[in-house]
Motif scaffolding. Structure first.
Motif, short mmCIF file in Angstrom:
data_model
loop_
_atom_site.label_atom_id
_atom_site.label_comp_id
_atom_site.label_asym_id
_atom_site.label_seq_id
_atom_site.Cartn_x
_atom_site.Cartn_y
_atom_site.Cartn_z
N HIS A 105 9.44 31.90 28.79
CA HIS A 105 8.80 30.97 29.73
C HIS A 105 9.76 29.82 30.09
N ILE A 106 10.92 30.23 30.57
CA ILE A 106 11.98 29.28 30.96
C ILE A 106 12.26 28.33 29.79
N ALA A 107 12.52 28.93 28.64
CA ALA A 107 12.96 28.17 27.46
C ALA A 107 11.91 27.23 26.90
N SER A 108 10.63 27.54 27.16
CA SER A 108 9.58 26.59 26.71
C SER A 108 8.69 27.16 25.60
N LEU A 109 9.04 28.32 25.06
CA LEU A 109 8.19 28.99 24.05
C LEU A 109 8.87 28.88 22.69
N PRO A 110 8.45 27.97 21.82
CA PRO A 110 9.22 27.76 20.59
C PRO A 110 8.98 28.82 19.52
N LEU A 111 7.71 29.21 19.31
CA LEU A 111 7.39 30.05 18.15
C LEU A 111 6.99 31.47 18.54
N GLY A 112 7.32 31.88 19.75
CA GLY A 112 6.86 33.18 20.21
C GLY A 112 5.37 33.15 20.50
N TYR A 113 4.80 34.35 20.62
CA TYR A 113 3.39 34.45 21.03
C TYR A 113 2.47 34.47 19.83
N ASN A 114 1.37 33.74 19.95
CA ASN A 114 0.28 33.78 18.99
C ASN A 114 0.76 33.67 17.55
N HIS A 115 1.58 32.68 17.30
CA HIS A 115 2.09 32.47 15.95
C HIS A 115 0.91 32.19 15.00
N PRO A 116 0.88 32.88 13.86
CA PRO A 116 -0.28 32.73 12.96
C PRO A 116 -0.52 31.27 12.54
N ALA A 117 0.54 30.51 12.34
CA ALA A 117 0.35 29.11 11.92
C ALA A 117 -0.32 28.31 13.03
N MET A 118 0.06 28.60 14.28
CA MET A 118 -0.57 27.91 15.40
C MET A 118 -2.04 28.33 15.52
N ALA A 119 -2.28 29.62 15.33
CA ALA A 119 -3.66 30.12 15.42
C ALA A 119 -4.53 29.51 14.32
N GLU A 120 -3.97 29.39 13.15
CA GLU A 120 -4.76 28.81 12.06
C GLU A 120 -5.08 27.34 12.35
N ALA A 121 -4.07 26.61 12.81
CA ALA A 121 -4.29 25.19 13.11
C ALA A 121 -5.28 25.01 14.26
N ALA A 122 -5.14 25.83 15.29
CA ALA A 122 -5.94 25.64 16.50
C ALA A 122 -7.42 25.90 16.27
N THR A 123 -7.73 26.65 15.22
CA THR A 123 -9.14 26.93 14.95
C THR A 123 -9.72 25.99 13.91
N LYS A 124 -8.93 25.00 13.50
CA LYS A 124 -9.46 23.99 12.57
C LYS A 124 -10.32 22.98 13.33
#
Lengths: 482, 482
Positions: free
Chosen positions: B71-90
């Motif tokens: 995404h023009i160098a704007s995607l740091p952790l790839g897609y659907n990173h588990p750590a992001m998913a865990e945090a986002a559902t807190k």
């Protein structure tokens, strides 16, 4: 990828509850911490966001505050609206929380549908195209300006294709590639703070000083007398004087005018508006002179005036060329007529080109506006509130004057900036958060869910403060307000 | 307000799986729908975001595509990173999904801590202050320019307080209130697309033509010869020539220079960089002439070069005055030295002033970068990838040249734009998404999690395509690359 629905239990408030000064000790401690890193003097208090609900903000010290400012007019449904909470916990939202798409490269497959069913569903009359921008109203207006400039140059050279000389000279920021073109704006207008839109912004010196600006023209804006029905003739004369000024600039300004930008209610500059006649004439002048007519609905859009778009009140035969939006919409961008779509790619473009997550929020917002009939509520609450403010203005003619506005997008003047600021401070101490604008104006910007009960609390608190002002030091400096 | 944790089951991909042309029939149908509303020719395919995982994007047609453009160098952790998913559902995230704060009025009580523990935790050396802006890199750079102008005028008039004449004239966009000050930038640089930063952007004519620009100076940027170790003397001479040009402009340009802005790797313009010597000298010239030294880390920041900030490689004695960021950071803004904080309020300000939700995302990103030791991974994968690309360059000297970059922030040149675009197209058809930059350059911008297995797939696919090019029509037009 699934996520369980959850039971959401929100608190419910029906009146302000003030436990401390505002800002209280916890907010003051946070201010001290934050001031190590950046400016904090504009902050009123820190929020406990999870505890806030409906029209009530809860601050870090537990004060429950009726919010009639709504994060500078950007809070459409109040705090923690149940419909938003339900949507946000659905699994469909999760992919848009975990990454952000470059919409000009790899948009999500949901994007065309969301553009169609969310943004185009609430489109102003006369538009079949829309662009989203990166988040704020400034990005909406800057890109609208670019669309206007590209359109204007296409007309001037009778071709969408730039010449070789233009392609060469623009790389040195020189004409003809970097053309001498301007945006005409009005005294006291606010269109944002990037260097392009700041050149059109004319609100306050502190917003502009020390920043280089394009030498674009500024025009007088009608200053109407209130109540409108008692001053029709002189207001029409005032509007005609300003329209003549617009025509003069359009015909004689050394830098050709590519666009005229105007807010339906000039908010930051003091909540000034003209009558529909003025905007109809502006639209005519723009069309007759090959100028883009840009309506900045960043603050007025999304229902607060009682119509979804405030310029709908103007009843234009020929819709604007461009309408910009942000704030309550959460999504920023602009509607444009087809002829404003650049012929070439990569001209109005950037990394993200918008934000699917904000679009999902807007989807909920538009559903709730429709489902809860919020435009009707805004109109009803606004009528009541305006009537009561006019009554208060008669009771305190030396403190409150020039009640004006549409829907709950209302304002009134105080004698001077000091009195206005004191009024806002005293209201806040009693648990009612309001904002100022212009030099001496109070602006009401509640969320769309603001109802008559909220209005009554606002009005009672205002009268308490005004009584105190009348009985004390404020009175001696009061003067009739013009 | 609680939200249940949920079980998140992500798919796992280890290689591309191509089922259709890209874009396939579903993407093409979506393009047709979207084109009714806006420009679509820049779009490669539509994504099924929920099915995407790690370094693999899944498109609307079910193609599994290794994403080396991110995404023009704007995607740091790839897609659907588990750590992001865990945090986002807190439950802690929910308040920031349901409303957005005006951070300059009523920030959330978490904000000072997040500024401190997220943004300041990864601060470049030498900074104790940070400002967040509204979302994109342009907003970061525009506000950085404003900070530089305000600082410059304060020095010039020996006072933070503007004069009465300045306050009056700025409302007409005239000097001295709207000063004649400039930002110096380099040929081929890219600093964004708002009217201020577009005046500093010098990437391609189509980004600039037809848009009014400030008459700011542009300077030559060193064009180094590769491999660097074999061209040290001529590269130093080239850098010295450009530095002399900078000094000439600083001393003689009719519009005084308030800031010099430079990217550590000039990305959009073709992934060009100079040696640390050049930037050290630039920093010295800025300091000696009362000019703000602004480093634009919008694309290079957040780890892709193997260090969190790319300018860290320069080993400056005196840190930059301002460092801007966006893209992979999700949050946009700039670090600034204390003397760049304006003395007055409301000068660098807007409605939202940043975004707490994006800050929560950045919090996870910085945790994962640390916890998974991603800077090390980027360095290791990058070294391997660069070595292999250099080997390929020797094998296909007429198709791949000038391999360059740091970490996985790598690039190489092809003979011309047509070959480059054909290469990107063929790679995409084989399930590898890459981006171009400059005239004839291929830029790699994978997420930070990109590993050696991903690199091997990229390299194998590249070689397959290059073999085909060598055996077919592309060869006859191949020329040595300079």
């Amino acid at each position: 990828m699934k996520r369980a629905f959850s039971k959401l239990a929100f608190p419910k408030y029906t009146k302000p509850e003030v436990l401390t000064e505002i800002p209280g000790p916890k907010s003051r401690q946070l201010l001290k911490e934050m001031d190590l890193l950046q400016e904090t003097r504009t902050i009123n208090f820190f929020m406990n966001t999870a505890k806030s609900q409906g029209t009530y903000a809860v601050d870090a010290d537990g004060n429950v505050i009726l919010d009639v400012f709504g994060h500078i007019a950007s809070l459409p449904l109040g705090y923690n609206h149940p419909a938003m909470a339900e949507a946000a916990t659905k699994p469909e939202w999760l992919p848009f929380l975990l990454q952000r798409h470059a919409l000009g490269v790899q948009p999500p497959e949901e994007w065309p549908r969301e553009l169609r069913e969310t943004l185009m569903r609430v489109s102003p009359k006369g538009f079949s195209e829309v662009m989203t921008t990166c988040g704020c109203g400034s990005s909406a207006n800057e890109n609208a300006f670019k669309a206007a400039f590209i359109w204007k140059r296409k007309r001037e050279r009778h071709s969408a294709e730039p010449t070789r000389e233009e392609l060469l000279t623009c790389m040195r920021n020189e004409a003809p590639g970097s053309p001498q073109l301007s945006i005409l704006s009005f005294e006291k207008s606010f269109h944002g703070r990037m260097l392009g839109c700041l050149s059109a912004t004319r609100s306050k010196p502190i917003h502009k000083v020390d920043i280089p600006a394009f030498p674009w023209p500024v025009c007088r804006f009608p200053r109407l007398s209130y109540p409108l029905e008692e001053h029709q003739r002189e207001n029409r004369e005032e509007e005609d004087r300003c329209l003549t000024h617009v025509e003069d600039i359009v015909h004689s300004h050394p830098i050709p005018v590519a666009g005229i930008i105007v807010e339906p209610i000039m908010a930051e500059g003091g909540d000034h508006a003209a009558t529909p006649y003025f905007y109809q004439q502006l639209r005519r002048i723009a069309a007759n002179n090959g100028i883009a007519f840009i309506v900045d609905e960043v603050q007025t859009g999304c229902g607060a005036t009682g119509r979804f778009w405030a310029h709908d009140y103007w009843q234009l035969d020929n819709p604007p060329d461009i309408v910009t939006f942000a704030k309550k919409m959460q999504v920023s961008g602009f509607y444009l007529k087809g002829e404003f779509r650049p012929a070439q790619t990569y001209r109005i473009y950037n990394t993200w080109m918008g934000d699917p997550l904000r679009m999902l929020q807007l989807h909920v917002i538009t559903n709730v506006i429709e489902g809860e009939n919020l435009l009707r509520r805004v109109s009803d609450t606004g009528s009541f509130l305006k009537m009561e403010l006019e009554r208060i203005s008669q009771e305190y003619p030396f403190l409150v004057a020039n009640v004006r506005g549409k829907g709950t997008f209302l304002a009134f003047d105080t004698p001077d900036g000091e009195t206005r600021n004191q009024l806002l401070f005293e209201m806040r101490q009693k648990g009612v958060q309001i904002g100022g604008c212009g030099e001496n104006t109070v602006r009401l910007r509640p969320p769309l869910i603001f109802d008559q009960q909220d209005a009554n609390i606002l009005l009672e608190t205002l009268q308490t403060v005004l009584r105190k002002f009348k009985n004390h030091s404020v009175q001696h400096k009061s003067v009739p307000i013009k």
